[in-house]
Design a protein around this motif. Sequence first.
Motif, short mmCIF file in Angstrom:
data_model
loop_
_atom_site.label_atom_id
_atom_site.label_comp_id
_atom_site.label_asym_id
_atom_site.label_seq_id
_atom_site.Cartn_x
_atom_site.Cartn_y
_atom_site.Cartn_z
N SER A 131 0.86 -1.18 0.00
CA SER A 131 0.00 0.00 0.00
C SER A 131 0.90 1.23 0.00
O SER A 131 1.98 1.23 0.60
N LYS A 132 0.46 2.27 -0.66
CA LYS A 132 1.32 3.43 -0.91
C LYS A 132 1.92 4.06 0.35
O LYS A 132 3.09 4.38 0.38
N TYR A 133 1.13 4.28 1.38
CA TYR A 133 1.65 4.97 2.57
C TYR A 133 1.53 4.10 3.82
O TYR A 133 1.25 4.60 4.90
N SER A 134 1.76 2.81 3.68
CA SER A 134 1.63 1.91 4.82
C SER A 134 2.98 1.70 5.49
O SER A 134 4.03 1.96 4.92
N GLY A 135 2.93 1.20 6.70
CA GLY A 135 4.13 0.76 7.39
C GLY A 135 4.84 1.84 8.18
O GLY A 135 4.46 3.00 8.20
N THR A 136 5.91 1.41 8.83
CA THR A 136 6.76 2.27 9.63
C THR A 136 8.14 2.28 9.02
O THR A 136 8.78 1.24 8.88
N GLU A 137 8.61 3.47 8.65
CA GLU A 137 9.93 3.59 8.04
C GLU A 137 10.98 3.66 9.13
O GLU A 137 10.82 4.38 10.11
N ILE A 138 12.06 2.90 8.94
CA ILE A 138 13.18 2.94 9.89
C ILE A 138 14.48 2.98 9.12
O ILE A 138 14.55 2.56 7.96
N LYS A 139 15.52 3.49 9.76
CA LYS A 139 16.85 3.52 9.16
C LYS A 139 17.77 2.76 10.10
O LYS A 139 17.81 3.04 11.31
N LEU A 140 18.47 1.77 9.57
CA LEU A 140 19.34 0.93 10.38
C LEU A 140 20.64 0.72 9.64
O LEU A 140 20.64 0.22 8.51
N GLU A 141 21.73 1.15 10.26
CA GLU A 141 23.06 1.01 9.68
C GLU A 141 23.14 1.57 8.26
O GLU A 141 23.67 0.96 7.34
N GLY A 142 22.52 2.75 8.06
CA GLY A 142 22.59 3.42 6.77
C GLY A 142 21.60 2.93 5.72
O GLY A 142 21.53 3.48 4.63
N GLU A 143 20.84 1.91 6.02
CA GLU A 143 19.85 1.36 5.07
C GLU A 143 18.45 1.74 5.55
O GLU A 143 18.19 1.79 6.75
N GLU A 144 17.56 2.00 4.59
CA GLU A 144 16.18 2.33 4.92
C GLU A 144 15.28 1.12 4.70
O GLU A 144 15.35 0.49 3.65
N TYR A 145 14.46 0.82 5.69
CA TYR A 145 13.53 -0.31 5.64
C TYR A 145 12.14 0.17 6.03
O TYR A 145 11.99 1.21 6.65
N ILE A 146 11.14 -0.62 5.68
CA ILE A 146 9.78 -0.36 6.11
C ILE A 146 9.23 -1.64 6.72
O ILE A 146 9.39 -2.72 6.14
N ILE A 147 8.61 -1.51 7.88
CA ILE A 147 7.97 -2.66 8.52
C ILE A 147 6.47 -2.53 8.28
O ILE A 147 5.86 -1.53 8.66
N VAL A 148 5.90 -3.52 7.59
CA VAL A 148 4.48 -3.51 7.25
C VAL A 148 3.81 -4.77 7.77
O VAL A 148 4.47 -5.77 8.02
N ARG A 149 2.50 -4.72 7.92
CA ARG A 149 1.74 -5.93 8.21
C ARG A 149 1.57 -6.70 6.91
O ARG A 149 1.54 -6.10 5.83
N GLN A 150 1.46 -8.01 7.00
CA GLN A 150 1.26 -8.79 5.79
C GLN A 150 0.00 -8.32 5.05
O GLN A 150 -0.04 -8.34 3.82
N GLY A 151 -1.00 -7.86 5.77
CA GLY A 151 -2.24 -7.37 5.16
C GLY A 151 -2.04 -6.11 4.32
O GLY A 151 -2.87 -5.78 3.48
N ASP A 152 -0.94 -5.39 4.53
CA ASP A 152 -0.63 -4.19 3.73
C ASP A 152 0.09 -4.54 2.43
O ASP A 152 0.36 -3.66 1.62
N ILE A 153 0.42 -5.82 2.25
CA ILE A 153 1.04 -6.27 1.00
C ILE A 153 -0.10 -6.65 0.06
O ILE A 153 -0.93 -7.50 0.38
N LEU A 154 -0.13 -6.00 -1.09
CA LEU A 154 -1.24 -6.17 -2.02
C LEU A 154 -1.02 -7.31 -3.00
O LEU A 154 -1.98 -7.95 -3.42
N ALA A 155 0.24 -7.57 -3.39
CA ALA A 155 0.52 -8.60 -4.38
C ALA A 155 1.99 -8.99 -4.35
O ALA A 155 2.84 -8.22 -3.90
N ILE A 156 2.26 -10.20 -4.84
CA ILE A 156 3.64 -10.66 -5.05
C ILE A 156 3.92 -10.53 -6.54
O ILE A 156 3.13 -10.96 -7.37
N VAL A 157 5.04 -9.90 -6.89
CA VAL A 157 5.42 -9.70 -8.28
C VAL A 157 6.23 -10.90 -8.73
O VAL A 157 7.24 -11.23 -8.11
N GLU A 158 5.79 -11.58 -9.79
CA GLU A 158 6.51 -12.76 -10.29
C GLU A 158 7.17 -12.46 -11.62
O GLU A 158 6.78 -11.63 -12.36
#
Length: 94
Positions: free
Chosen positions: A67-94
């Motif tokens: 989802s466009k604005y879902s999750g919590t953005e965090i920065k760890l050791e210079g890398e940016e990550y987002i923690i989302v609920r599985q329900g905020d994942i709309l699709a798997i790209v194959e």
Amino acid sequence: MKLKPLSDRVVVKMVEAEETTKSGIILTGAAKEKPQIAEVVEVGPGGLVDGKEVVMTVKVGDKVITSKYSGTEIKLEGEEYIIVRQGDILAIVE
């Protein structure tokens, strides 16, 4: 340091947005849309969430659309990550 998500949470890393359009126009930082495709870095164990059994269907390495604005953005050791609920994942790209 390693992130280990809890419950139905998934740690994702956003894939870089396109720098140019299909017609070759170079986009500035302000003109780019927030990317929605991410790569799964870590997956929580699932289990009971709000009284319902949640089975994790994504795995590390999957490319997903969030989802466009879902999750919590965090920065760890210079890398940016987002923690989302599985329900905020709309699709798997194959």
